[in-house]
Every structure is written in structure tokens, then in C-alpha cells.
Motif scaffolding. Structure first.
Motif, PDB file in Angstrom:
ATOM      1  N   ASN A  63       8.966 -10.998   1.062  1.00 31.49           N
ATOM      2  CA  ASN A  63       7.969 -10.031   1.500  1.00 31.49           C
ATOM      3  C   ASN A  63       8.427  -8.609   1.214  1.00 31.49           C
ATOM      4  O   ASN A  63       7.624  -7.756   0.801  1.00 31.49           O
ATOM      5  N   LEU A  64       9.721  -8.340   1.393  1.00 27.67           N
ATOM      6  CA  LEU A  64      10.242  -6.994   1.106  1.00 27.67           C
ATOM      7  C   LEU A  64      10.188  -6.703  -0.390  1.00 27.67           C
ATOM      8  O   LEU A  64       9.851  -5.581  -0.804  1.00 27.67           O
ATOM      9  N   VAL A  65      10.512  -7.713  -1.210  1.00 31.51           N
ATOM     10  CA  VAL A  65      10.388  -7.540  -2.664  1.00 31.51           C
ATOM     11  C   VAL A  65       8.946  -7.218  -3.031  1.00 31.51           C
ATOM     12  O   VAL A  65       8.666  -6.319  -3.837  1.00 31.51           O
ATOM     13  N   ASP A  66       8.019  -7.941  -2.418  1.00 35.16           N
ATOM     14  CA  ASP A  66       6.594  -7.699  -2.656  1.00 35.16           C
ATOM     15  C   ASP A  66       6.219  -6.271  -2.275  1.00 35.16           C
ATOM     16  O   ASP A  66       5.519  -5.572  -3.013  1.00 35.16           O
ATOM     17  N   ARG A  67       6.692  -5.823  -1.123  1.00 27.43           N
ATOM     18  CA  ARG A  67       6.347  -4.482  -0.644  1.00 27.43           C
ATOM     19  C   ARG A  67       6.874  -3.391  -1.580  1.00 27.43           C
ATOM     20  O   ARG A  67       6.236  -2.363  -1.778  1.00 27.43           O
ATOM     21  N   TYR A  68       8.063  -3.609  -2.128  1.00 29.37           N
ATOM     22  CA  TYR A  68       8.656  -2.601  -3.004  1.00 29.37           C
ATOM     23  C   TYR A  68       8.088  -2.629  -4.425  1.00 29.37           C
ATOM     24  O   TYR A  68       8.347  -1.709  -5.206  1.00 29.37           O
ATOM     25  N   THR A  69       7.362  -3.672  -4.767  1.00 31.66           N
ATOM     26  CA  THR A  69       6.865  -3.791  -6.144  1.00 31.66           C
ATOM     27  C   THR A  69       5.355  -3.603  -6.250  1.00 31.66           C
ATOM     28  O   THR A  69       4.759  -3.992  -7.251  1.00 31.66           O
ATOM     29  N   ILE A  70       4.745  -3.036  -5.222  1.00 38.38           N
ATOM     30  CA  ILE A  70       3.338  -2.671  -5.311  1.00 38.38           C
ATOM     31  C   ILE A  70       3.240  -1.149  -5.306  1.00 38.38           C
ATOM     32  O   ILE A  70       4.219  -0.444  -5.073  1.00 38.38           O
ATOM     33  N   ASP A  71       2.050  -0.647  -5.583  1.00 32.46           N
ATOM     34  CA  ASP A  71       1.873   0.797  -5.763  1.00 32.46           C
ATOM     35  C   ASP A  71       1.860   1.579  -4.447  1.00 32.46           C
ATOM     36  O   ASP A  71       1.987   2.797  -4.457  1.00 32.46           O
ATOM     37  N   VAL A  72       1.694   0.904  -3.320  1.00 27.04           N
ATOM     38  CA  VAL A  72       1.634   1.593  -2.025  1.00 27.04           C
ATOM     39  C   VAL A  72       3.058   1.854  -1.530  1.00 27.04           C
ATOM     40  O   VAL A  72       3.866   0.915  -1.452  1.00 27.04           O
ATOM     41  N   PRO A  73       3.424   3.087  -1.186  1.00 23.07           N
ATOM     42  CA  PRO A  73       4.766   3.364  -0.657  1.00 23.07           C
ATOM     43  C   PRO A  73       5.049   2.552   0.603  1.00 23.07           C
ATOM     44  O   PRO A  73       4.147   2.273   1.393  1.00 23.07           O
ATOM     45  N   LEU A  74       6.313   2.190   0.795  1.00 27.32           N
ATOM     46  CA  LEU A  74       6.684   1.353   1.931  1.00 27.32           C
ATOM     47  C   LEU A  74       6.267   1.979   3.259  1.00 27.32           C
ATOM     48  O   LEU A  74       5.790   1.283   4.161  1.00 27.32           O
ATOM     49  N   GLY A  75       6.428   3.274   3.379  1.00 29.88           N
ATOM     50  CA  GLY A  75       6.096   3.949   4.627  1.00 29.88           C
ATOM     51  C   GLY A  75       4.626   3.937   4.964  1.00 29.88           C
ATOM     52  O   GLY A  75       4.250   4.219   6.110  1.00 29.88           O
ATOM     53  N   GLU A  76       3.770   3.603   3.998  1.00 26.37           N
ATOM     54  CA  GLU A  76       2.327   3.557   4.237  1.00 26.37           C
ATOM     55  C   GLU A  76       1.824   2.132   4.447  1.00 26.37           C
ATOM     56  O   GLU A  76       0.620   1.914   4.569  1.00 26.37           O
ATOM     57  N   GLN A  77       2.732   1.182   4.478  1.00 28.91           N
ATOM     58  CA  GLN A  77       2.336  -0.212   4.659  1.00 28.91           C
ATOM     59  C   GLN A  77       2.446  -0.612   6.136  1.00 28.91           C
ATOM     60  O   GLN A  77       3.068   0.076   6.943  1.00 28.91           O
ATOM     61  N   THR A  78       1.839  -1.740   6.469  1.00 23.54           N
ATOM     62  CA  THR A  78       1.750  -2.201   7.854  1.00 23.54           C
ATOM     63  C   THR A  78       2.215  -3.649   7.968  1.00 23.54           C
ATOM     64  O   THR A  78       1.980  -4.458   7.069  1.00 23.54           O
ATOM     65  N   ALA A  79       2.890  -3.956   9.063  1.00 25.51           N
ATOM     66  CA  ALA A  79       3.251  -5.337   9.396  1.00 25.51           C
ATOM     67  C   ALA A  79       2.729  -5.631  10.789  1.00 25.51           C
ATOM     68  O   ALA A  79       3.064  -4.926  11.744  1.00 25.51           O
ATOM     69  N   ALA A  80       1.889  -6.640  10.916  1.00 29.51           N
ATOM     70  CA  ALA A  80       1.292  -6.995  12.206  1.00 29.51           C
ATOM     71  C   ALA A  80       1.943  -8.251  12.763  1.00 29.51           C
ATOM     72  O   ALA A  80       2.211  -9.212  12.030  1.00 29.51           O
TER      73      ALA A  80
END
Length: 289
Positions: A63-80
Motif C-alpha cells: 500500500n505504501l508503494v502504491d501511495r508513493y507511485t501515484i500522482d497525489v502527494p502522500l500528505g494529501e492522501q487518506t487512510a480510513a
């Protein structure tokens, strides 16, 4: 039935006394060698971790690899966490209860295996109510020692962009929301502290690991399955893991897991229930919404 020999200084059965065949064979069979026992424990550790936390750890890493390899910065992503499973409230409640039960169940497997030599695993790791007052005080102290700095770690991680926005409770507002969140907090605490501290520390001690190696292994394992929240929170959980494993190994405190379960439950209850009930303006002011 078989007829046994007379008693001897080494505990052999008496002559002419009938004993069940299974017991007779067990008395004659040699015990496993030290090397064989250690190999068995090693396999057991990997199997227990595999059915408890390694699945979450591998998912968190991917999941972290996925988060770092998309165009949205990590700080703008959400985990519920603790999300709605079904749109119908009564069925969602059943889904939530089922999830909680099966979340905690693997910890019972770890306890069962830890008691294979006939010794109570609950007493061995201090998961009893023998010292309720002291356990409660220690649990509250540990919760404060982790929870207050933990909020600072979260806010710092958000400011640095290395922690996602964590939503600890995304359930609808129903009569059962708070009880379910409390049960979820207790199930998480029971699973993690029983397996990642109690079971793992005891088995690594059986395998003759050193204290430092045990603490590092337990702490890194705890951090690994929190990587989905970003490196910031994973580092915070490693620090929590160091404190909890160290606390458990302090001889004067008698290797007790119950204070850790209490502390973890309190931390999660504050996070889950506080998030669910706090006004949106308060959460926004803290950077939590």
C-alpha cells in the motif's frame, strides 16, 4: 493395556501395574533434541505471525508503494479505519461484530501454542487479573506516554508530508457506533499485544535471542503493519514497540501483557471514539479532518 515394570529411582512404573499403551510408549519415546525443538519453535513463530500480523504487514508495504507511485502527494492522501461495510445499519453491525471476533481469534491460537508444555500461557505472559490495580495504573501511564507524543508525531508527519490523513472512525452515527469502536479497540489491543509482545518475546527467549534483538524484532514488526499510514506513523509505532517490549522484559514488573493491552485499548478508544464524536471544527483545528 500393558504391564509395567516395578518403580525405580528414575520414575519407571511399578511391576504388574497396567498402564495405557499410549502412556507406555510416551515413557519410552525419547524427547526431541534441542536442535529439533528450536527448529519447531522457529517454524511455529513464522506460522503464527503469518496468520496474525504478517498479512497486514505485507499489505501495508504494498500500500505504501502504491501511495508513493501515484500522482497525489502522500500528505494529501487518506487512510480510513473502522469503515462502514454495509449500507444497512443492522447488517453493518453484524459485519462489524464478525470482523472484531475474527480479528481477535488468532491471538487465542498463539496462546494455545504457547501453552503446549502444559504451562498456562495466560499466566506465563501476565494476561491475568492477578494485579488489577497496578496493571490499570501502569496501563494508564503507558497510554499517556505513547498517546500524547503520538499526537505530536502525527501532526509533525502531516506537516512534513510523510503521513497520510488518518480517519480512525468512518462509521455512521448509530446507537451501536461507540460500543463497536470500543470493542474494535479492545480486539486490536488483544491481538497485537498478545502476539507481537507476549507470544513473540517468549518464543524468541526460548530460541535464546538477546534482549536487544527481541526488542528490535518486536518493534520493527509493529511498525511494519502501520506503513499504510506513511513512514511518519510507522516510525512512531516502532518507538511504541520499543517501549512496550522493554516494559514487558523488565524483570521487576513480572513480564505482564495486561498493562499493554489496557494502554493500547485506551489509546485506540480515544482515537476511535474521540474522532467519531468530536466536532468537525476541533478536528480541523488539529489537522485531523
Amino acid at each position: 493395556m500393558t504391564t509395567a515394570s516395578p518403580p525405580s529411582p528414575d520414575g519407571a512404573p511399578a511391576r504388574g501395574v497396567a498402564v495405557p499403551p499410549g502412556e507406555a510408549l510416551a515413557a519410552l519415546a525419547p524427547g526431541p533434541s534441542t536442535g529439533a525443538q528450536r527448529r519447531r519453535w522457529t517454524y511455529e513463530v513464522w506460522l503464527v505471525l503469518g496468520v496474525t500480523v504478517l498479512g497486514s504487514a505485507t499489505y501495508a508495504i504494498l500500500n505504501l508503494v502504491d501511495r508513493y507511485t501515484i500522482d497525489v502527494p502522500l500528505g494529501e492522501q487518506t487512510a480510513a479505519i473502522n469503515t462502514t461495510i454495509n449500507a444497512r445499519p443492522w447488517l453493518d453491525l453484524l459485519y462489524q461484530l464478525r470482523r472484531i471476533v475474527f480479528l481477535a481469534l488468532p491471538a487465542l491460537l498463539a496462546l494455545y501454542l504457547l501453552s503446549a508444555n502444559g504451562r498456562s500461557a495466560m499466566r506465563r505472559i501476565g494476561l491475568t487479573f492477578a494485579q488489577p490495580g497496578r496493571d490499570l495504573l501502569h496501563g494508564i501511564g503507558l497510554a499517556a506516554a505513547v498517546g500524547i507524543p503520538g499526537l505530536g508525531v502525527y501532526l509533525a508527519g502531516r506537516a512534513l508530508g510523510i503521513t497520510v490523513e488518518v480517519q480512525p472512525a468512518a462509521l455512521g452515527a448509530f446507537w451501536w457506533t461507540v460500543p463497536v469502536l470500543v470493542l474494535a479497540a479492545l480486539a486490536n489491543a488483544f491481538l497485537e499485544e498478545t502476539v507481537v509482545v507476549g507470544y513473540l518475546v517468549e518464543r524468541l527467549r526460548d530460541l535464546r535471542w538477546g534482549v536487544v534483538a527481541i526488542i528490535v524484532a518486536s518493534a520493527l514488526l509493529r511498525g511494519s503493519y502501520h506503513l499504510y499510514q506513511g513512514p511518519g506513523m510507522a516510525i512512531g509505532n516502532v518507538a511504541m514497540g520499543v517501549l512496550f517490549a522493554w516494559y514487558y522484559l523488565v524483570p521487576s514488573w513480572g513480564r505482564r501483557v495486561l498493562p499493554l493491552v489496557i494502554a493500547h485499548t485506551l489509546i485506540d478508544v480515544v482515537a476511535f471514539v474521540g474522532y467519531a464524536l468530536a466536532p468537525h471544527a476541533w478536528l480541523a483545528a488539529l489537522g485531523l479532518a
